[in-house]
Design a protein around this motif. Structure first.
Motif, short mmCIF file in Angstrom:
data_model
loop_
_atom_site.label_atom_id
_atom_site.label_comp_id
_atom_site.label_asym_id
_atom_site.label_seq_id
_atom_site.Cartn_x
_atom_site.Cartn_y
_atom_site.Cartn_z
N MET A 211 0.84 -1.21 0.00
CA MET A 211 0.00 0.00 0.00
C MET A 211 0.88 1.25 0.00
O MET A 211 0.65 2.19 -0.77
CB MET A 211 -0.93 0.00 1.22
N LEU A 212 1.90 1.26 0.86
CA LEU A 212 2.78 2.44 0.91
C LEU A 212 3.44 2.69 -0.44
O LEU A 212 3.66 3.84 -0.83
CB LEU A 212 3.89 2.27 1.97
N ASP A 213 3.77 1.60 -1.15
CA ASP A 213 4.51 1.73 -2.40
C ASP A 213 3.62 2.08 -3.60
O ASP A 213 4.12 2.30 -4.70
CB ASP A 213 5.25 0.41 -2.71
N SER A 214 2.30 2.08 -3.40
CA SER A 214 1.41 2.29 -4.55
C SER A 214 1.26 3.77 -4.90
O SER A 214 0.99 4.59 -4.03
CB SER A 214 0.02 1.72 -4.24
N PRO A 215 1.38 4.09 -6.20
CA PRO A 215 1.14 5.49 -6.61
C PRO A 215 -0.35 5.80 -6.68
O PRO A 215 -0.74 6.96 -6.88
CB PRO A 215 1.77 5.55 -8.00
N ASP A 216 -1.21 4.79 -6.50
CA ASP A 216 -2.65 5.00 -6.72
C ASP A 216 -3.47 5.27 -5.46
O ASP A 216 -4.68 5.39 -5.54
CB ASP A 216 -3.24 3.78 -7.46
N LEU A 217 -2.81 5.33 -4.32
CA LEU A 217 -3.56 5.70 -3.11
C LEU A 217 -3.46 7.22 -2.94
O LEU A 217 -2.37 7.78 -2.88
CB LEU A 217 -2.99 5.01 -1.87
N ALA A 218 -4.62 7.86 -2.84
CA ALA A 218 -4.63 9.32 -2.69
C ALA A 218 -4.39 9.73 -1.25
O ALA A 218 -4.01 10.87 -0.95
CB ALA A 218 -5.97 9.87 -3.17
N GLY A 219 -4.66 8.81 -0.33
CA GLY A 219 -4.46 9.11 1.08
C GLY A 219 -4.24 7.83 1.86
O GLY A 219 -4.74 6.77 1.47
N ILE A 220 -3.46 7.91 2.93
CA ILE A 220 -3.34 6.78 3.85
C ILE A 220 -3.62 7.29 5.25
O ILE A 220 -3.05 8.29 5.68
CB ILE A 220 -1.94 6.12 3.81
N THR A 221 -4.53 6.61 5.92
CA THR A 221 -4.76 6.91 7.33
C THR A 221 -4.25 5.72 8.13
O THR A 221 -4.58 4.58 7.84
CB THR A 221 -6.25 7.26 7.61
N PHE A 222 -3.42 6.03 9.10
CA PHE A 222 -2.68 5.00 9.83
C PHE A 222 -2.79 5.22 11.33
O PHE A 222 -2.67 6.34 11.82
CB PHE A 222 -1.20 5.07 9.41
N THR A 223 -3.03 4.14 12.06
CA THR A 223 -2.87 4.17 13.52
C THR A 223 -1.97 3.00 13.88
O THR A 223 -2.21 1.87 13.43
CB THR A 223 -4.23 4.04 14.24
N GLY A 224 -0.93 3.27 14.66
CA GLY A 224 0.00 2.21 15.03
C GLY A 224 1.22 2.79 15.69
O GLY A 224 1.15 3.84 16.33
N SER A 225 2.34 2.11 15.49
CA SER A 225 3.57 2.51 16.19
C SER A 225 4.23 3.72 15.53
O SER A 225 4.00 4.00 14.34
CB SER A 225 4.54 1.33 16.21
N THR A 226 5.08 4.38 16.28
CA THR A 226 5.80 5.55 15.76
C THR A 226 6.70 5.15 14.59
O THR A 226 6.76 5.86 13.58
CB THR A 226 6.66 6.15 16.89
N GLY A 248 1.99 6.92 19.08
CA GLY A 248 2.07 6.62 20.51
C GLY A 248 1.60 7.72 21.44
O GLY A 248 1.19 8.80 21.03
N GLY A 249 1.69 7.39 22.73
CA GLY A 249 1.39 8.37 23.77
C GLY A 249 2.18 8.01 25.02
O GLY A 249 2.64 6.87 25.17
N LYS A 250 2.39 8.98 25.87
CA LYS A 250 2.95 8.72 27.21
C LYS A 250 2.18 9.68 28.10
O LYS A 250 2.70 10.64 28.66
CB LYS A 250 4.46 9.00 27.21
N ASN A 251 0.86 9.40 28.15
CA ASN A 251 -0.08 10.40 28.65
C ASN A 251 0.03 10.63 30.14
O ASN A 251 -0.01 9.68 30.92
CB ASN A 251 -1.50 9.97 28.27
N PRO A 252 0.17 11.90 30.54
CA PRO A 252 0.29 12.21 31.96
C PRO A 252 -1.07 12.35 32.62
O PRO A 252 -2.03 12.80 32.01
CB PRO A 252 0.98 13.58 31.93
N MET A 253 -1.13 11.96 33.88
CA MET A 253 -2.29 12.32 34.67
C MET A 253 -1.77 12.95 35.96
O MET A 253 -1.04 12.31 36.73
CB MET A 253 -3.12 11.09 34.99
N VAL A 254 -2.12 14.21 36.15
CA VAL A 254 -1.66 14.97 37.29
C VAL A 254 -2.66 14.81 38.43
O VAL A 254 -3.88 14.86 38.21
CB VAL A 254 -1.52 16.46 36.89
N VAL A 255 -2.16 14.58 39.63
CA VAL A 255 -3.03 14.52 40.81
C VAL A 255 -2.54 15.58 41.79
O VAL A 255 -1.40 15.53 42.25
CB VAL A 255 -2.99 13.11 41.46
#
Ligand code: ADP
Length: 477
Positions: A211-226, A248-255
């Motif tokens: 998919m990444l190598d195809s010239p025919d994709l107008a857009g790629i939406t990706f969720t995954g690793s950095t 990714g995330g390294k989400n903080p939670m403040v208390v």
């Protein structure tokens, strides 16, 4: 055993299959799913390209009806699809049913959006000229999804792609093809024309790369690793293609000292450990001010003692297994790293044995961590949380922002002043006050900043930013 096949140009194809294994019981095969090739991927892209002209001009009622039918069927089958999800991914059955309901709601939302497509008419600065601003679909969209939300993430990418008139080549994560196959089957039976939605299950290095190598994709939406996100970006620039990344995330939670202790503990336990800590919005850094620190650690530790780690399908389970052996190794490697770095293992850290062979790990809490330790900087993606002690709110905010990521951030406080200041100044795409950092609505924007995301937001009406391209037309009256 039946082979669940790929859908290419409206036909179910593929005989080479891979086992989908239950992480709660590695002896159980959830199903056999087709293993697509680069040739299959090219055929799917060609089919989507051929289907685009007609679908991009299809009536909005047709799109509405198909998306609505899909949403309705997913809701009607929520218990069955939730069970499939729990078996292939390992989140608990209630969490899995909740995710399935959310997938249904996303289809319902975009079924409605299809009927609300609109543009703007604006007078030109020149006399007798009118200007129209409209949105065109992009073309063929490549959708690449991760394993941690096997039905919701495919839904929140497929539904807007189709709603706005795009055609799709969809590649789900290798570990969780079951829910993806189910929603593609539902959409296919709901009446999508051939080639509008193509499913190619298989390896990231084969199908994803094709998919990444195809010239025919107008857009790629990706969720995954950095790491993979960067490959999507580089390959997309090469093809001058639009791309959207959630990583990714390294989400903080403040208390803070003035927090309601019960609210803070519930939010921290949920954010850090539910869904086995395998949510990109999970809170893996708890940043706690001195005055409440000891009370909070004691109360959180008591809470963790009550959480049962077991088979995702058992009604008594709070935390299901880790998704697979590789992720379990990552988690346990980080637990060793945390110990070596000098953080204090306040709870958990051990593997758990249950009736069935599965990837069971205790919820793990490190206290006396610093924000410079690797366990506080790198995304682990498991039930492993660092707790960092800070002096006051200012240090808490600075620590929260001292991270390469910026997806979600939370604060537990009863102070309007601090809550307001935090909402304005924390560097995150989503902010939660007295709530877990995870658990977001389906109809409002989702996404982050810094190393977490790239491109427009997902979900809600903001999704149009990625799935369409704006056209400005001038007419002499
Ligand atoms: P994780 O490590 O969490 O599985 P990945 O980024 O490896 O995250 O996987 C997310 C998605 O990206 C999966 O569907 C995977 O198959 C896909 N993927 C992995 N490698 C590539 C690649 N080289 N090209 C395209 N997609 C890939």
């Amino acid at each position: 055993m039946t082979i669940y096949q790929n859908l290419i140009a409206g036909e179910w194809v593929g005989s080479d299959a891979t086992e989908n294994i239950n992480p709660s019981n590695t002896k159980e095969v959830v199903g056999l799913y087709a293993n697509g090739s680069a040739t299959d991927t090219k055929a799917a892209i060609a089919a989507a390209k051929a289907a685009f002209p007609a679908w991009s001009r299809s009536g909005i009622w047709e799109r509405h009806v198909i998306l609505k039918k899909a949403g309705d069927e997913i809701m009607a089958r929520k218990d069955e699809l939730g069970a499939l999800l729990a078996r292939e991914e390992g989140k608990t059955l209630p969490e899995a049913i909740g995710e399935t309901i959310r997938a249904s709601q996303i289809f319902e939302f975009f079924a409605g959006e299809a009927l609300r497509l609109a543009g703007e008419i604006i007078p030109s600065v020149r006399p007798n000229i009118g200007v129209e601003i409209t949105r065109d679909p992009l073309g063929v969209i490549g959708i690449i999804t991760p394993w941690n939300f096997p039905i919701a993430i495919p839904a929140w990418k497929i539904a807007p792609a189709l709603c706005y008139g795009n055609t799709v080549v969809f590649k789900p994560a290798e570990l969780v093809p079951g829910c993806s196959w189910a929603i593609v089957d539902i959409l296919h039976r709901a009446g999508l024309p051939k080639g509008v939605l193509n499913l190619v299950m298989g390896k990231g290095s084969v199908v994803g790369q094709a998919m990444l190598d195809s010239p025919d994709l107008a857009g790629i939406t990706f969720t995954g690793s950095t790491g993979t996100g960067k490959r999507v970006a580089v390959a997309s620039l090469e093809h001058n293609r639009k791309f959207q990344l959630e990583m990714g995330g390294k989400n903080p939670m403040v208390v803070l000292d003035d927090a309601d202790l019960t609210v803070a503990v519930e939010a921290a336990a949920n954010s850090g450990f539910f869904s086995t800590g395998q949510r990109c919005t999970a809170s893996s850094r708890l940043i706690v001010t001195e005055g409440i620190h000891d009370k909070f650690v004691a109360a959180l530790t008591e809470k963790l003692k009550t959480l049962v780690v077991d088979d995702a399908m058992k009604p008594t389970t709070h935390i299901g297994p880790v998704v697979d052996e590789r992720q379990l190794k990552t988690d346990t490697d980080y637990i060793e790293i945390g110990k070596k770095e000098g953080a204090k293992l306040a709870f958990g850290g051990e593997l758990v044995t249950r009736e069935t062979p599965g990837f069971y790990l205790q919820p793990t809490l490190f206290t006396e961590a610093t924000n410079q330790m690797r366990i506080s900087r790198e995304e682990i993606f498991g039930p492993v949380v660092s707790l960092i002690r800070v002096k006051d709110y200012d240090e808490a905010l600075a620590t929260a922002n001292d991270t390469p990521f910026g997806l979600s951030a939370g604060i537990a406080t009863t102070s309007l002043k601090h809550a307001t200041h935090f909402k304005r100044n924390v560097e995150a795409g989503m902010v939660m006050v007295n709530l877990p950092t995870a658990g977001v609505d389906f109809h409002v924007p989702f996404g982050g900043r810094k190393g977490s995301s790239y491109g427009p937001r997902e979900q809600g009406k903001y999704a149009a930013e990625f799935y369409t391209t704006v056209k400005t037309s001038y007419t002499l009256a």
